[in-house]
Design a protein around this motif. Structure first.
Motif, mmCIF file in Angstrom:
data_model
loop_
_atom_site.group_PDB
_atom_site.id
_atom_site.type_symbol
_atom_site.label_atom_id
_atom_site.label_comp_id
_atom_site.label_asym_id
_atom_site.label_seq_id
_atom_site.Cartn_x
_atom_site.Cartn_y
_atom_site.Cartn_z
ATOM 1 N N LEU A 20 0.728 -0.984 0.008
ATOM 2 C CA LEU A 20 0.137 0.134 -0.127
ATOM 3 C C LEU A 20 0.804 1.314 -0.057
ATOM 4 O O LEU A 20 1.964 1.265 0.770
ATOM 5 C CB LEU A 20 -0.900 0.196 1.304
ATOM 6 N N SER A 21 0.505 2.317 -0.596
ATOM 7 C CA SER A 21 1.065 3.611 -0.598
ATOM 8 C C SER A 21 -0.018 4.659 -0.259
ATOM 9 O O SER A 21 -1.060 4.455 -0.535
ATOM 10 C CB SER A 21 1.665 3.776 -2.019
ATOM 11 N N CYS A 22 0.811 5.759 0.114
ATOM 12 C CA CYS A 22 -0.185 6.894 0.733
ATOM 13 C C CYS A 22 0.785 8.063 0.486
ATOM 14 O O CYS A 22 1.945 8.455 0.840
ATOM 15 C CB CYS A 22 -0.509 6.711 1.994
ATOM 16 N N VAL A 23 0.088 8.923 -0.386
ATOM 17 C CA VAL A 23 0.741 10.084 -0.810
ATOM 18 C C VAL A 23 0.232 11.298 0.029
ATOM 19 O O VAL A 23 -1.336 11.457 -0.135
ATOM 20 C CB VAL A 23 0.631 10.282 -2.426
ATOM 21 N N ALA A 24 0.922 11.909 0.651
ATOM 22 C CA ALA A 24 0.234 13.095 1.375
ATOM 23 C C ALA A 24 0.661 14.553 0.779
ATOM 24 O O ALA A 24 1.652 14.720 0.406
ATOM 25 C CB ALA A 24 0.860 12.976 2.756
ATOM 26 N N SER A 25 -0.349 15.229 0.592
ATOM 27 C CA SER A 25 -0.027 16.758 0.038
ATOM 28 C C SER A 25 -0.492 17.539 1.181
ATOM 29 O O SER A 25 -1.444 17.548 1.999
ATOM 30 C CB SER A 25 -0.963 17.123 -1.084
ATOM 31 N N GLY A 26 0.106 18.909 1.174
ATOM 32 C CA GLY A 26 -0.104 19.847 2.229
ATOM 33 C C GLY A 26 0.827 19.570 3.587
ATOM 34 O O GLY A 26 0.581 20.427 4.538
ATOM 35 N N TYR A 27 1.651 18.887 3.305
ATOM 36 C CA TYR A 27 2.526 18.243 4.699
ATOM 37 C C TYR A 27 3.854 19.398 4.647
ATOM 38 O O TYR A 27 3.924 19.819 3.706
ATOM 39 C CB TYR A 27 2.881 17.110 4.817
ATOM 40 N N LYS A 76 9.272 12.281 -1.276
ATOM 41 C CA LYS A 76 7.916 11.966 -2.139
ATOM 42 C C LYS A 76 6.775 11.968 -1.384
ATOM 43 O O LYS A 76 5.800 11.960 -1.858
ATOM 44 C CB LYS A 76 8.109 10.667 -2.490
ATOM 45 N N ASN A 77 6.892 12.386 -0.004
ATOM 46 C CA ASN A 77 5.763 12.599 0.746
ATOM 47 C C ASN A 77 4.628 11.475 0.983
ATOM 48 O O ASN A 77 3.499 11.356 0.695
ATOM 49 C CB ASN A 77 5.022 13.764 0.473
ATOM 50 N N THR A 78 5.523 10.475 0.879
ATOM 51 C CA THR A 78 4.801 8.887 0.787
ATOM 52 C C THR A 78 5.019 8.031 2.034
ATOM 53 O O THR A 78 6.126 7.840 2.171
ATOM 54 C CB THR A 78 5.086 8.409 -0.550
ATOM 55 N N VAL A 79 3.982 7.344 2.522
ATOM 56 C CA VAL A 79 4.310 6.408 3.330
ATOM 57 C C VAL A 79 3.654 4.930 2.692
ATOM 58 O O VAL A 79 2.844 4.938 1.912
ATOM 59 C CB VAL A 79 3.655 6.681 4.668
ATOM 60 N N TYR A 80 4.459 3.800 2.891
ATOM 61 C CA TYR A 80 4.224 2.550 2.517
ATOM 62 C C TYR A 80 3.887 1.544 3.560
ATOM 63 O O TYR A 80 4.298 1.606 4.823
ATOM 64 C CB TYR A 80 5.528 1.985 1.591
ATOM 65 N N LEU A 81 3.156 0.452 3.189
ATOM 66 C CA LEU A 81 2.976 -0.573 4.123
ATOM 67 C C LEU A 81 3.047 -1.688 3.383
ATOM 68 O O LEU A 81 2.263 -2.204 2.310
ATOM 69 C CB LEU A 81 1.468 -0.448 4.594
#
Length: 126
Positions: A20-27, A76-81
């Motif tokens: 799983l990937s999660c891209v965060a914007s506004g951080y 990349k402002n991204t967290v992975y699982l």
């Protein structure tokens, strides 16, 4: 305002893997504590894993230890699982979450995270 966008869910057989990937914007540049929750069918929400703002500290709920790995790439402002050896009981809607603060200690409840994604479905068949 922080916006979280998950991807990577899908259907796999038991023993398989998904990331799983999660891209965060506004951080901010360093980001806050981020993690994952999951919602089981007709059951409550469960905290799965979290990682501190710099990525140096990770936490896992007992049922996924040794099978799931959380990581983040702040460039990349991204967290992975990374989810390995998936089991049918891992079937759930997985939510990416983020807190405003970078520290993660003790954050396991819904109210501990300020921002939530829309969720990505993971289905594991036996």
């Amino acid at each position: 305002q922080v916006h979280l966008m998950e991807s990577g869910g899908g259907s796999v057989q038991a023993g398989g893997s998904l990331r799983l990937s999660c891209v965060a914007s506004g951080y901010t540049d360093t980001g806050g504590c981020m993690g994952w929750f999951r919602q089981f069918p007709e059951q409550g929400l469960e905290w799965v894993s979290r990682v501190s703002g710099g990525g140096e500290t990770t936490y896992y709920t007992g049922s996924v230890k040794g099978r799931f790995t959380i990581s983040r790439d702040n460039s990349k402002n991204t967290v992975y699982l990374q989810m390995n050896n998936l089991k049918p009981e891992d079937t759930a809607l997985y939510y990416c979450v983020a807190a405003s603060a970078s520290w993660c200690a003790g954050r396991t409840g819904r109210a501990d995270f300020d921002f939530w994604g829309q969720g990505t479905q993971v289905t594991v068949s036996s």
